[in-house]
Enzyme design. Structure first.
Site, PDB file in Angstrom:
ATOM      1  N   GLY A 265       1.331   2.825  -2.246  1.00 15.83           N
ATOM      2  CA  GLY A 265       1.605   3.968  -0.914  1.00 15.83           C
ATOM      3  C   GLY A 265       1.018   3.213   0.266  1.00 15.83           C
ATOM      4  O   GLY A 265       1.077   1.842   0.188  1.00 15.83           O
ATOM      5  N   THR A 267      -1.518   1.538   3.216  1.00 17.85           N
ATOM      6  CA  THR A 267      -2.851   0.808   3.024  1.00 17.85           C
ATOM      7  C   THR A 267      -3.911   1.936   3.369  1.00 17.85           C
ATOM      8  O   THR A 267      -5.106   1.936   2.834  1.00 17.85           O
ATOM      9  CB  THR A 267      -2.966  -0.401   4.020  1.00 17.85           C
ATOM     10  OG1 THR A 267      -1.734  -1.178   3.871  1.00 17.85           O
ATOM     11  CG2 THR A 267      -4.135  -0.856   4.118  1.00 17.85           C
ATOM     12  N   GLU A 293      -0.952  -1.355  -4.783  1.00 15.05           N
ATOM     13  CA  GLU A 293       0.006  -2.230  -3.898  1.00 15.05           C
ATOM     14  C   GLU A 293       0.277  -1.251  -2.629  1.00 15.05           C
ATOM     15  O   GLU A 293       0.611  -0.001  -2.670  1.00 15.05           O
ATOM     16  CB  GLU A 293       1.537  -2.148  -4.537  1.00 15.05           C
ATOM     17  CG  GLU A 293       1.171  -3.108  -5.822  1.00 15.05           C
ATOM     18  CD  GLU A 293       0.817  -4.445  -5.276  1.00 15.05           C
ATOM     19  OE1 GLU A 293       0.861  -5.098  -4.316  1.00 15.05           O
ATOM     20  OE2 GLU A 293       0.226  -5.277  -6.294  1.00 15.05           O
ATOM     21  N   CYS A 327       9.140  -1.145   0.407  1.00 12.19           N
ATOM     22  CA  CYS A 327       7.983  -1.932   0.781  1.00 12.19           C
ATOM     23  C   CYS A 327       8.281  -3.521   1.254  1.00 12.19           C
ATOM     24  O   CYS A 327       7.591  -3.924   1.974  1.00 12.19           O
ATOM     25  CB  CYS A 327       7.048  -2.045  -0.369  1.00 12.19           C
ATOM     26  SG  CYS A 327       7.756  -2.172  -1.952  1.00 12.19           S
TER      27      CYS A 327
HETATM   28  P1  NAD Z   1       1.476   7.274   1.401  1.00 10.43           P
HETATM   29  O1  NAD Z   1       0.367   6.660   1.378  1.00 10.43           O
HETATM   30  O2  NAD Z   1       1.816   8.306   2.332  1.00 10.43           O
HETATM   31  O3  NAD Z   1       1.723   8.322  -0.126  1.00 10.43           O
HETATM   32  C1  NAD Z   1       1.425   7.817  -1.369  1.00 10.43           C
HETATM   33  C2  NAD Z   1       1.083   8.663  -2.516  1.00 10.43           C
HETATM   34  O4  NAD Z   1      -0.347   8.944  -2.021  1.00 10.43           O
HETATM   35  C3  NAD Z   1       1.753  10.027  -2.430  1.00 10.43           C
HETATM   36  O5  NAD Z   1       1.582  10.538  -3.709  1.00 10.43           O
HETATM   37  C4  NAD Z   1       0.748  10.882  -1.711  1.00 10.43           C
HETATM   38  O6  NAD Z   1       0.939  12.397  -1.549  1.00 10.43           O
HETATM   39  C5  NAD Z   1      -0.605  10.421  -1.834  1.00 10.43           C
HETATM   40  N1  NAD Z   1      -1.790  10.664  -0.740  1.00 10.43           N
HETATM   41  C6  NAD Z   1      -1.373  10.837   0.558  1.00 10.43           C
HETATM   42  N2  NAD Z   1      -2.641  11.123   1.259  1.00 10.43           N
HETATM   43  C7  NAD Z   1      -3.653  10.792   0.200  1.00 10.43           C
HETATM   44  C8  NAD Z   1      -5.099  10.961   0.224  1.00 10.43           C
HETATM   45  N3  NAD Z   1      -5.676  11.207   1.290  1.00 10.43           N
HETATM   46  N4  NAD Z   1      -5.643  10.831  -0.999  1.00 10.43           N
HETATM   47  C9  NAD Z   1      -4.939  10.721  -2.402  1.00 10.43           C
HETATM   48  N5  NAD Z   1      -3.574  10.479  -2.380  1.00 10.43           N
HETATM   49  C10 NAD Z   1      -2.790  10.722  -1.104  1.00 10.43           C
HETATM   50  O7  NAD Z   1       2.786   6.412   1.266  1.00 10.43           O
HETATM   51  P2  NAD Z   1       4.468   6.932   0.869  1.00 10.43           P
HETATM   52  O8  NAD Z   1       4.830   7.229   2.129  1.00 10.43           O
HETATM   53  O9  NAD Z   1       4.790   7.355  -0.228  1.00 10.43           O
HETATM   54  O10 NAD Z   1       4.902   5.345   0.670  1.00 10.43           O
HETATM   55  C11 NAD Z   1       5.210   4.323   1.730  1.00 10.43           C
HETATM   56  C12 NAD Z   1       4.122   3.306   1.752  1.00 10.43           C
HETATM   57  O11 NAD Z   1       4.065   2.783   0.337  1.00 10.43           O
HETATM   58  C13 NAD Z   1       4.433   2.102   2.587  1.00 10.43           C
HETATM   59  O12 NAD Z   1       3.458   1.869   3.261  1.00 10.43           O
HETATM   60  C14 NAD Z   1       5.082   1.324   1.820  1.00 10.43           C
HETATM   61  O13 NAD Z   1       4.681  -0.333   2.393  1.00 10.43           O
HETATM   62  C15 NAD Z   1       3.960   1.576   0.608  1.00 10.43           C
HETATM   63  N6  NAD Z   1       4.679   0.649  -0.617  1.00 10.43           N
HETATM   64  C16 NAD Z   1       4.183  -0.527  -0.891  1.00 10.43           C
HETATM   65  C17 NAD Z   1       4.646  -1.016  -2.197  1.00 10.43           C
HETATM   66  C18 NAD Z   1       3.975  -2.278  -2.723  1.00 10.43           C
HETATM   67  O14 NAD Z   1       4.361  -2.773  -3.707  1.00 10.43           O
HETATM   68  N7  NAD Z   1       3.352  -3.010  -1.967  1.00 10.43           N
HETATM   69  C19 NAD Z   1       5.913  -0.348  -2.850  1.00 10.43           C
HETATM   70  C20 NAD Z   1       6.529   0.777  -2.333  1.00 10.43           C
HETATM   71  C21 NAD Z   1       5.687   1.248  -1.287  1.00 10.43           C
END
Ligand code: NAD
Length: 541
Positions: A265, A267, A293, A327
């Site tokens: 998700g 950073t 990641e 991503c």
């Molecule tokens: P996000 O960080 O908003 O959410 C990821 C997960 O974390 C979700 O399940 C969300 O509900 C949960 N979450 C949110 N706030 C939280 C908290 N305070 N504590 C615990 N969990 C929490 O990310 P997203 O919008 O789902 O995905 C997009 C992001 O993911 C982008 O930044 C993208 O670059 C990254 N991504 C990276 C890769 C990689 O391989 N590097 C792959 C896919 C996505």
């Protein structure tokens, strides 16, 4: 009694089906899309195999048709998260001691079920819930998910086979124990395959998990739970917890059994989870494994010797497929001024040819961004560029939220290499381009290397192989997955294990053995065949 040594050789990658009109896979998919479109699924919490409905509900809608409710879901409170920890630890007793070949057989069955019966179900749910077109769903919720299952079993067999040598009169071996607690899997919206993999990698290695699915991917993620159950995964091994990530993260990281996070998700979210784990460090049985990641600001670097047609195709597909929400999506490009007009013209031609709209219309190449937050974020970056003196929107830029969260494929051109959208992750169909003077390649490479805090993916284009070599070397820390003369997206399991460093994560490479190793704690056992009975050194005798 099983006395056999079972091997799991390198599997073939799951073939991507063509979905030509009238083909059996297309007919099955269309039927399933129709079925799921006419349902409102009630998604429960699942703890220890039991479905729990708290009545505190939210809705799952189609991003491309936001009035269409696909599902309601029940949110966890603190109590359910605590129950999930208990259920996971109960399941740990048996699952951690289950022979690994039995665990592998269950995972291999998941692959078979997904390749057949569940293929249209998972693809339709991913299309409707995450707004992917047929191709994008097929490569994610079918092929990549299946590849993760099969390849991880193969990698596990390689890890378990790594054994120390025997000494004189002794037998040595390494036991690859699962962690002594549970893993918290926190998963993103953008890939069904990643959601599955973040749970199943630790689980294959004998661990139990609390799974916090993304709210905007709940439909496909709930069907994954059904797939796991049908494949024979025991109750409580994965506990499915829809609801607030902040709450789940807070409760899970306070448990003494917290043994690791498997995260993908943003950073910012990863950093906050890591901080929470750090604050509670004294409570844990073992140091937790923290694997994440995270974000990216992925680039295309173009050398003056590059083929403009190849660059335009890579920039278009790399930036706009799945609305730029991979991503690995290209979101900034450095290009010689001499090549830019031709590349831009070609991108404009492609943009004029593609259609944007509902996933059920197979003619649509572009669909919607995931939700209103993402839509507003994209719009704000486009507005900013339109008002800036040092940038202009040269392609697309229109946003329309009347039916779905639609953002046109957009190109921002800037004369400022540090322009806001050259540095910050947007996660939408927007690429910012900085045309540089053809004789300033080295300066442009340096900008590319130092402009963003991330290090996920990148690509270099050039027909001069020596120049490509020099740039590849100069950018050696700028990306964990690097492409030469191709777009930076599209990593395939078994071929390009995926992940980046810097602010993009711990680079433990999903789809490779480096990742599996994070979920085990080895115990080395030495057995002495005849125990010594004399304490004296030989020279004392
Ligand atoms: P996000 O960080 O908003 O959410 C990821 C997960 O974390 C979700 O399940 C969300 O509900 C949960 N979450 C949110 N706030 C939280 C908290 N305070 N504590 C615990 N969990 C929490 O990310 P997203 O919008 O789902 O995905 C997009 C992001 O993911 C982008 O930044 C993208 O670059 C990254 N991504 C990276 C890769 C990689 O391989 N590097 C792959 C896919 C996505």
């Amino acid at each position: 009694m099983n006395n056999s040594v079972i091997t799991f050789p390198v599997p073939a990658n799951e073939p991507v089906k063509a979905y030509l009109a009238g083909s059996p896979e297309r007919v099955a998919l269309e039927k399933e899309l129709e079925r799921q479109s006419n349902l409102v699924v009630d998604i429960p919490i699942i703890i220890g195999g039991k479905e729990i409905r708290t009545g505190d509900v939210g809705q799952v809608t189609c991003p491309h048709d936001h009035k269409h409710v696909l599902a309601t879901y029940h949110k966890v409170s603190r109590k359910e998260v605590e129950m999930a920890v208990e259920a996971a630890m109960e399941a740990h007793k048996q699952w951690s001691r289950t022979p690994w070949t039995t665990r592998a057989a269950i995972v291999m069955k998941m692959a078979e079920l997904l390749a057949t019966k569940y293929r249209p179900i998972m693809n339709a749910a991913t299309m409707l819930g995450q707004s992917k077109n047929i191709f994008q769903a097929e490569i994610d919720s079918a092929c990549e998910t299946i590849d993760f299952f099969r390849y991880n079993v193969h990698y596990a067999s390689k890890i378990y086979a790594m054994q120390p040598k025997d000494g004189v009169g002794q037998i040595n071996h390494t036991e690859y124990r699962p962690l002594e607690g549970f893993v918290l899997a926190v998963t993103p919206f953008n890939f069904t395959s990643i959601a599955s993999n973040l749970c199943m990698t630790p689980v294959l290695m004998g661990n139990v998990a609390l799974w916090k699915p993304s709210t905007t991917a709940l439909l496909s993620n709930y069907y994954l739970m059904q797939l796991y159950k049908e494949a024979g995964l025991p109750d409580g091994v994965i506990n499915f917890l829809p609801g607030s990530g902040a709450l789940i993260g807070e409760v899970a990281t306070q448990s003494k059994y917290f043994s690791g996070i498997h995260f993908t998700g943003s950073t910012a979210t990863f950093n906050s989870l890591w901080r929470q784990a750090g604050q509670n460090l004294g409570k844990y049985i073992s140091y937790p494994r923290i694997v994440g990641e995270t974000g990216g600001k992925d680039f295309i670097f173009v050398h003056p010797s590059a083929d403009p047609k190849a660059v335009a195709t890579a920039a278009f597909c790399g930036a706009f497929e799945f609305q730029g929400q991979k991503c690995s999506a290209a979101s900034r490009m450095y290009i010689p001024k001499s090549l830019w007009p031709e590349v831009l013209d070609d991108m404009k031609r492609m943009a004029a040819e593609v259609k944007m709209g509902d996933v059920k219309d197979a003619g649509n190449y572009i669909n919607a961004v995931i939700d209103e937050i993402s839509f507003n974020k994209c719009q704000s970056y486009i507005d900013f560029a339109e008002q800036a003196a040092d940038a202009q929107v040269v392609l697309g830029g229109k946003c329309d939220k009347s039916v779905g969260w639609f953002v046109e494929p957009t190109v921002i051109e800037t004369s400022n290499p540090h322009f806001k959208s050259m540095e910050e992750e947007i996660f939408g169909p927007i690429i910012t381009v900085y045309p540089y003077d053809d004789d300033k390649v080295d300066e442009a490479v340096e900008l590319c290397n130092t402009t963003s805090p991330y290090g996920l993916t990148g690509a270099v284009f050039g027909r001069c192989r020596m120049a490509v070599e020099k740039i590849t070397d100069a950018l050696c820390y700028a990306a964990g997955d690097f492409d030469i003369n191709d777009k930076p997206t599209g990593a395939v399991v078994g071929m390009q294990p995926f992940g980046g460093a810097r602010a993009s994560g711990t680079n433990d490479k999903a789809g490779g053995e480096f990742n599996l190793i994070r979920w085990i704690i080895p115990r080395v056992i030495k057995e002495t065949l005849v125990s010594p009975t004399d304490y004296r050194y030989t020279y004392l005798k």
